[in-house]
Design a protein around this motif. Structure first.
Motif, PDB file in Angstrom:
ATOM      1  N   VAL A  87       0.844  -1.196   0.000  1.00 20.61           N
ATOM      2  CA  VAL A  87       0.000   0.000   0.000  1.00 20.61           C
ATOM      3  C   VAL A  87       0.879   1.246   0.000  1.00 20.61           C
ATOM      4  CG1 VAL A  87      -1.716   1.327   1.296  1.00 20.61           C
ATOM      5  CG2 VAL A  87      -1.971  -1.157   1.067  1.00 20.61           C
ATOM      6  N   ALA A  88       1.905   1.263   0.842  1.00 20.64           N
ATOM      7  CA  ALA A  88       2.816   2.415   0.893  1.00 20.64           C
ATOM      8  C   ALA A  88       3.502   2.618  -0.457  1.00 20.64           C
ATOM      9  CB  ALA A  88       3.854   2.223   1.995  1.00 20.64           C
ATOM     10  N   GLU A  89       3.941   1.526  -1.066  1.00 24.06           N
ATOM     11  CA  GLU A  89       4.599   1.618  -2.373  1.00 24.06           C
ATOM     12  C   GLU A  89       3.620   2.112  -3.437  1.00 24.06           C
ATOM     13  OE1 GLU A  89       6.674  -1.395  -5.575  1.00 24.06           O
ATOM     14  OE2 GLU A  89       6.915  -1.841  -3.439  1.00 24.06           O
ATOM     15  N   TRP A  90       2.403   1.612  -3.397  1.00 23.69           N
ATOM     16  CA  TRP A  90       1.382   2.026  -4.362  1.00 23.69           C
ATOM     17  C   TRP A  90       1.098   3.513  -4.232  1.00 23.69           C
ATOM     18  CZ3 TRP A  90      -3.875   3.392  -5.036  1.00 23.69           C
ATOM     19  CH2 TRP A  90      -4.421   3.040  -6.272  1.00 23.69           C
ATOM     20  N   LEU A  91       1.069   4.011  -2.972  1.00 22.35           N
ATOM     21  CA  LEU A  91       0.844   5.434  -2.732  1.00 22.35           C
ATOM     22  C   LEU A  91       2.075   6.279  -3.064  1.00 22.35           C
ATOM     23  CD1 LEU A  91      -1.012   5.308   0.703  1.00 22.35           C
ATOM     24  CD2 LEU A  91      -1.997   5.902  -1.522  1.00 22.35           C
ATOM     25  N   GLY A  92       3.255   5.628  -3.043  1.00 22.50           N
ATOM     26  CA  GLY A  92       4.496   6.370  -3.241  1.00 22.50           C
ATOM     27  C   GLY A  92       4.809   7.269  -2.066  1.00 22.50           C
ATOM     28  N   ASP A  93       4.353   6.854  -0.868  1.00 25.18           N
ATOM     29  CA  ASP A  93       4.496   7.694   0.309  1.00 25.18           C
ATOM     30  C   ASP A  93       4.442   6.818   1.560  1.00 25.18           C
ATOM     31  OD1 ASP A  93       4.639   9.956   1.923  1.00 25.18           O
ATOM     32  OD2 ASP A  93       2.559  10.545   1.600  1.00 25.18           O
ATOM     33  N   GLY A  94       5.237   7.148   2.558  1.00 22.01           N
ATOM     34  CA  GLY A  94       5.213   6.426   3.828  1.00 22.01           C
ATOM     35  C   GLY A  94       5.825   5.044   3.710  1.00 22.01           C
ATOM     36  N   GLY A  95       5.540   4.237   4.693  1.00 19.27           N
ATOM     37  CA  GLY A  95       6.047   2.875   4.733  1.00 19.27           C
ATOM     38  C   GLY A  95       5.044   1.978   5.432  1.00 19.27           C
ATOM     39  N   PRO A  96       5.418   0.708   5.628  1.00 20.58           N
ATOM     40  CA  PRO A  96       4.493  -0.249   6.236  1.00 20.58           C
ATOM     41  C   PRO A  96       3.961   0.202   7.600  1.00 20.58           C
ATOM     42  CG  PRO A  96       6.429  -1.380   5.393  1.00 20.58           C
ATOM     43  CD  PRO A  96       6.691   0.086   5.258  1.00 20.58           C
ATOM     44  N   ARG A  97       4.809   0.791   8.412  1.00 17.54           N
ATOM     45  CA  ARG A  97       4.359   1.212   9.752  1.00 17.54           C
ATOM     46  C   ARG A  97       3.326   2.322   9.675  1.00 17.54           C
ATOM     47  NH1 ARG A  97       7.908  -0.437  14.250  1.00 17.54           N
ATOM     48  NH2 ARG A  97       9.479  -1.791  13.340  1.00 17.54           N
ATOM     49  N   GLN A  98       3.518   3.256   8.754  1.00 17.28           N
ATOM     50  CA  GLN A  98       2.550   4.351   8.610  1.00 17.28           C
ATOM     51  C   GLN A  98       1.208   3.814   8.122  1.00 17.28           C
ATOM     52  OE1 GLN A  98       5.693   4.464   7.497  1.00 17.28           O
ATOM     53  NE2 GLN A  98       6.612   6.224   8.513  1.00 17.28           N
ATOM     54  N   VAL A  99       1.260   2.888   7.172  1.00 18.20           N
ATOM     55  CA  VAL A  99       0.025   2.275   6.667  1.00 18.20           C
ATOM     56  C   VAL A  99      -0.661   1.498   7.792  1.00 18.20           C
ATOM     57  CG1 VAL A  99      -0.931   0.555   5.073  1.00 18.20           C
ATOM     58  CG2 VAL A  99       0.795   2.190   4.277  1.00 18.20           C
ATOM     59  N   GLY A 100       0.111   0.725   8.543  1.00 21.85           N
ATOM     60  CA  GLY A 100      -0.448  -0.038   9.653  1.00 21.85           C
ATOM     61  C   GLY A 100      -1.096   0.857  10.692  1.00 21.85           C
ATOM     62  N   ARG A 101      -0.463   1.972  10.978  1.00 18.78           N
ATOM     63  CA  ARG A 101      -1.018   2.920  11.954  1.00 18.78           C
ATOM     64  C   ARG A 101      -2.333   3.513  11.437  1.00 18.78           C
ATOM     65  NH1 ARG A 101      -1.354   4.171  17.134  1.00 18.78           N
ATOM     66  NH2 ARG A 101      -1.327   6.391  17.542  1.00 18.78           N
ATOM     67  N   ALA A 102      -2.363   3.899  10.176  1.00 16.42           N
ATOM     68  CA  ALA A 102      -3.587   4.448   9.586  1.00 16.42           C
ATOM     69  C   ALA A 102      -4.711   3.416   9.633  1.00 16.42           C
ATOM     70  CB  ALA A 102      -3.335   4.915   8.157  1.00 16.42           C
ATOM     71  N   MET A 103      -4.391   2.164   9.309  1.00 20.83           N
ATOM     72  CA  MET A 103      -5.407   1.115   9.331  1.00 20.83           C
ATOM     73  C   MET A 103      -5.885   0.853  10.759  1.00 20.83           C
ATOM     74  SD  MET A 103      -6.161   0.244   6.263  1.00 20.83           S
ATOM     75  CE  MET A 103      -7.131  -1.216   6.628  1.00 20.83           C
ATOM     76  N   ALA A 104      -4.960   0.850  11.718  1.00 19.69           N
ATOM     77  CA  ALA A 104      -5.329   0.588  13.112  1.00 19.69           C
ATOM     78  C   ALA A 104      -6.251   1.673  13.662  1.00 19.69           C
ATOM     79  CB  ALA A 104      -4.076   0.472  13.973  1.00 19.69           C
ATOM     80  N   LEU A 105      -5.998   2.912  13.298  1.00 23.57           N
ATOM     81  CA  LEU A 105      -6.780   4.020  13.838  1.00 23.57           C
ATOM     82  C   LEU A 105      -8.074   4.290  13.085  1.00 23.57           C
ATOM     83  CD1 LEU A 105      -3.943   6.577  14.653  1.00 23.57           C
ATOM     84  CD2 LEU A 105      -5.226   5.145  16.264  1.00 23.57           C
TER      85      LEU A 105
END
Length: 125
Positions: A43-61
């Motif tokens: 997801v982060a790669e597809w967005l071209g922004d952030g990384g796995p932890r940022q995506v995980g945090r967004a999904m968790a919240l």
């Protein structure tokens, strides 16, 4: 007899706004087809922004209102604490699973992983 107070009503501007990055993550999660998954890193790669932890945090919240079970760990291990609910969804959607050495269920990442490409077909105008 005690008097009960009505519940507080909050103004619309008091509802916290979802950060722009989280909105983008949720939009990707909504695009993943049933029966397929993307990793947090995908997801982060597809967005071209952030990384796995940022995506995980967004999904968790913020991910409760989207198909959260489709954004997963790269090793195919089911989300700790949500295994049963995720497994129910995977079975309904016929997401490829495999049995791990410990006897538990894992995602078959080789077959379930989605590359983000939308299916080609006739365009409706």
């Amino acid at each position: 007899m005690s008097e009960q107070r009505p519940p507080e009503i909050h103004a619309i501007d008091e509802i916290p706004e979802i950060p722009e990055y989280a909105e983008r993550v949720l939009e990707v999660a909504e695009q993943i087809p049933p029966g397929r998954v993307m990793t947090y890193g995908d997801v982060a790669e597809w967005l071209g922004d952030g990384g796995p932890r940022q995506v995980g945090r967004a999904m968790a919240l913020y991910g409760g209102a989207v198909p959260w079970w489709r954004v997963v760990r790269s090793d195919g291990v089911l989300l700790p604490g949500h295994e049963r609910r995720a497994l129910e969804q995977y079975r309904v959607e016929a997401t490829p699973l495999r049995t791990a050495a410990d006897g538990g269920q894992r995602l078959d990442m080789r077959r379930a992983r989605w590359d983000g490409a939308l299916p080609e077909g006739p365009t409706h105008t």
